[in-house]
Design a protein around this motif. Structure first.
Motif, PDB file in Angstrom:
ATOM      1  N   ILE A  19       1.013  -1.259  -0.093  1.00 61.04           N
ATOM      2  CA  ILE A  19       0.106   0.074  -0.015  1.00 61.04           C
ATOM      3  C   ILE A  19       0.918   1.354   0.210  1.00 61.04           C
ATOM      4  O   ILE A  19       0.743   2.171  -0.673  1.00 61.04           O
ATOM      5  CB  ILE A  19      -0.869  -0.110   1.255  1.00 61.04           C
ATOM      6  N   GLY A  20       2.009   1.366   0.695  1.00 65.82           N
ATOM      7  CA  GLY A  20       2.981   2.380   0.621  1.00 65.82           C
ATOM      8  C   GLY A  20       3.519   2.748  -0.456  1.00 65.82           C
ATOM      9  O   GLY A  20       3.479   3.756  -1.003  1.00 65.82           O
ATOM     10  N   ARG A  21       3.907   1.761  -1.179  1.00 69.77           N
ATOM     11  CA  ARG A  21       4.347   1.927  -2.598  1.00 69.77           C
ATOM     12  C   ARG A  21       3.335   2.309  -3.504  1.00 69.77           C
ATOM     13  O   ARG A  21       3.629   3.116  -4.382  1.00 69.77           O
ATOM     14  CB  ARG A  21       5.037   0.554  -3.132  1.00 69.77           C
ATOM     15  N   ALA A  22       2.154   1.843  -3.385  1.00 74.37           N
ATOM     16  CA  ALA A  22       1.147   2.207  -4.517  1.00 74.37           C
ATOM     17  C   ALA A  22       0.818   3.957  -4.143  1.00 74.37           C
ATOM     18  O   ALA A  22       0.594   4.570  -5.048  1.00 74.37           O
ATOM     19  CB  ALA A  22       0.048   1.465  -3.983  1.00 74.37           C
ATOM     20  N   LEU A  23       0.842   4.216  -2.922  1.00 79.61           N
ATOM     21  CA  LEU A  23       0.755   5.772  -2.594  1.00 79.61           C
ATOM     22  C   LEU A  23       1.511   6.676  -2.915  1.00 79.61           C
ATOM     23  O   LEU A  23       1.243   7.652  -3.380  1.00 79.61           O
ATOM     24  CB  LEU A  23       0.304   5.686  -1.005  1.00 79.61           C
ATOM     25  N   ILE A  24       2.819   6.042  -2.889  1.00 76.94           N
ATOM     26  CA  ILE A  24       4.055   6.847  -3.190  1.00 76.94           C
ATOM     27  C   ILE A  24       3.939   6.834  -5.035  1.00 76.94           C
ATOM     28  O   ILE A  24       4.119   7.928  -5.381  1.00 76.94           O
ATOM     29  CB  ILE A  24       5.492   6.545  -2.819  1.00 76.94           C
ATOM     30  N   ALA A  25       3.719   5.932  -5.427  1.00 75.97           N
ATOM     31  CA  ALA A  25       3.559   6.002  -6.886  1.00 75.97           C
ATOM     32  C   ALA A  25       2.463   6.607  -7.413  1.00 75.97           C
ATOM     33  O   ALA A  25       2.593   7.273  -8.608  1.00 75.97           O
ATOM     34  CB  ALA A  25       3.555   4.293  -7.455  1.00 75.97           C
ATOM     35  N   TYR A  26       1.328   6.656  -6.705  1.00 70.73           N
ATOM     36  CA  TYR A  26       0.333   7.656  -7.061  1.00 70.73           C
ATOM     37  C   TYR A  26       0.519   8.858  -7.198  1.00 70.73           C
ATOM     38  O   TYR A  26       0.018   9.654  -7.997  1.00 70.73           O
ATOM     39  CB  TYR A  26      -0.756   7.323  -5.940  1.00 70.73           C
ATOM     40  N   LEU A  27       1.536   9.393  -6.524  1.00 72.32           N
ATOM     41  CA  LEU A  27       1.912  10.732  -6.602  1.00 72.32           C
ATOM     42  C   LEU A  27       2.910  10.997  -7.816  1.00 72.32           C
ATOM     43  O   LEU A  27       2.857  11.984  -8.678  1.00 72.32           O
ATOM     44  CB  LEU A  27       2.913  11.369  -5.294  1.00 72.32           C
ATOM     45  N   PHE A  28       3.749  10.025  -8.103  1.00 71.17           N
ATOM     46  CA  PHE A  28       4.835  10.062  -9.105  1.00 71.17           C
ATOM     47  C   PHE A  28       4.305   9.939 -10.740  1.00 71.17           C
ATOM     48  O   PHE A  28       4.514  10.540 -11.381  1.00 71.17           O
ATOM     49  CB  PHE A  28       6.078   9.234  -8.742  1.00 71.17           C
ATOM     50  N   ILE A  29       3.266   8.768 -10.754  1.00 67.27           N
ATOM     51  CA  ILE A  29       3.051   8.385 -12.021  1.00 67.27           C
ATOM     52  C   ILE A  29       2.077   9.292 -12.858  1.00 67.27           C
ATOM     53  O   ILE A  29       2.460   9.650 -13.780  1.00 67.27           O
ATOM     54  CB  ILE A  29       2.590   6.860 -11.981  1.00 67.27           C
ATOM     55  N   PRO A  30       1.194   9.742 -12.069  1.00 70.79           N
ATOM     56  CA  PRO A  30       0.319  10.942 -12.745  1.00 70.79           C
ATOM     57  C   PRO A  30       1.027  12.135 -13.096  1.00 70.79           C
ATOM     58  O   PRO A  30       1.174  12.731 -14.208  1.00 70.79           O
ATOM     59  CB  PRO A  30      -0.735  11.076 -11.855  1.00 70.79           C
ATOM     60  N   ALA A  31       2.261  12.744 -12.239  1.00 73.89           N
ATOM     61  CA  ALA A  31       2.938  13.554 -12.461  1.00 73.89           C
ATOM     62  C   ALA A  31       3.759  13.390 -13.581  1.00 73.89           C
ATOM     63  O   ALA A  31       4.099  14.273 -14.548  1.00 73.89           O
ATOM     64  CB  ALA A  31       3.800  13.925 -11.377  1.00 73.89           C
ATOM     65  N   GLY A  32       4.373  12.183 -14.033  1.00 68.35           N
ATOM     66  CA  GLY A  32       5.228  11.842 -14.975  1.00 68.35           C
ATOM     67  C   GLY A  32       4.375  11.938 -16.384  1.00 68.35           C
ATOM     68  O   GLY A  32       4.868  12.363 -17.367  1.00 68.35           O
ATOM     69  N   ILE A  33       3.103  11.354 -16.325  1.00 69.20           N
ATOM     70  CA  ILE A  33       2.312  11.446 -17.398  1.00 69.20           C
ATOM     71  C   ILE A  33       2.088  12.802 -17.847  1.00 69.20           C
ATOM     72  O   ILE A  33       1.835  13.178 -19.014  1.00 69.20           O
ATOM     73  CB  ILE A  33       1.097  10.618 -17.069  1.00 69.20           C
ATOM     74  N   GLY A  34       1.631  13.653 -16.782  1.00 67.29           N
ATOM     75  CA  GLY A  34       1.463  15.284 -17.375  1.00 67.29           C
ATOM     76  C   GLY A  34       2.613  15.860 -17.823  1.00 67.29           C
ATOM     77  O   GLY A  34       2.455  16.582 -18.485  1.00 67.29           O
ATOM     78  N   LYS A  35       3.627  15.445 -17.494  1.00 63.39           N
ATOM     79  CA  LYS A  35       4.880  16.213 -17.824  1.00 63.39           C
ATOM     80  C   LYS A  35       5.179  15.542 -19.458  1.00 63.39           C
ATOM     81  O   LYS A  35       5.706  16.348 -20.338  1.00 63.39           O
ATOM     82  CB  LYS A  35       6.271  15.715 -16.951  1.00 63.39           C
TER      83      LYS A  35
END
Length: 140
Positions: A19-35
């Motif tokens: 769950i911790g990995r998923a929550l941290i990834a939730y911050l990074f993956i959409p930001a990377g897609i946006g960039k």
């Protein structure tokens, strides 16, 4: 004398780290897609803070946020991935959330963002230290 006993993680710990990995990834993956989708805007933003080679910086940001974010999510090379992401996150705090030199109207928000980045880096370093848990590619 150091404690040399080791404990085996239980199912609850493995679930919590997933769950911790998923929550941290939730911050990074959409930001990377946006960039990635707004590459020119990302380059412009990086350029606006005076960093050299903004296109390279944007590509690195996309790589870290999207590719390493996915690697973190699935638990692939988690320890090294988390270290790289922690370094990136601290660098982003230092270059993009300079609350100490921000105008008064932006100071508080920049300090909050700076502190969040530092806390996220701490979580990433904890993942690096303790590993991804059983529910990961690394443990398969």
């Amino acid at each position: 004398m150091a404690n040399t006993t080791t404990t085996t993680p239980n199912a609850a710990q493995d679930t919590l780290v997933l769950i911790g990995r998923a929550l941290i990834a939730y911050l990074f993956i959409p930001a990377g897609i946006g960039k990635l989708m707004g590459f020119a805007g990302t380059v412009g933003y990086i350029n606006s803070v005076g960093l050299p080679l903004p296109e390279v910086g944007a590509a690195i940001a996309i790589l870290v946020e999207l590719v390493l974010g996915i690697a973190l999510l699935v638990g692939f090379k988690t320890r090294w991935t988390a270290i790289a992401m922690a370094i990136f996150t601290v660098a982003a705090a230092l270059f993009f959330h300079k609350y100490w030199s921000a105008p008064d109207a932006m100071k508080m928000m920049q300090q909050i963002n700076f502190n969040k980045n530092i806390a996220i880096a701490g979580g990433l370093l904890a993942l690096s230290a303790f590993g991804p848990g059983r529910f990961s590619i690394d443990k398969k």
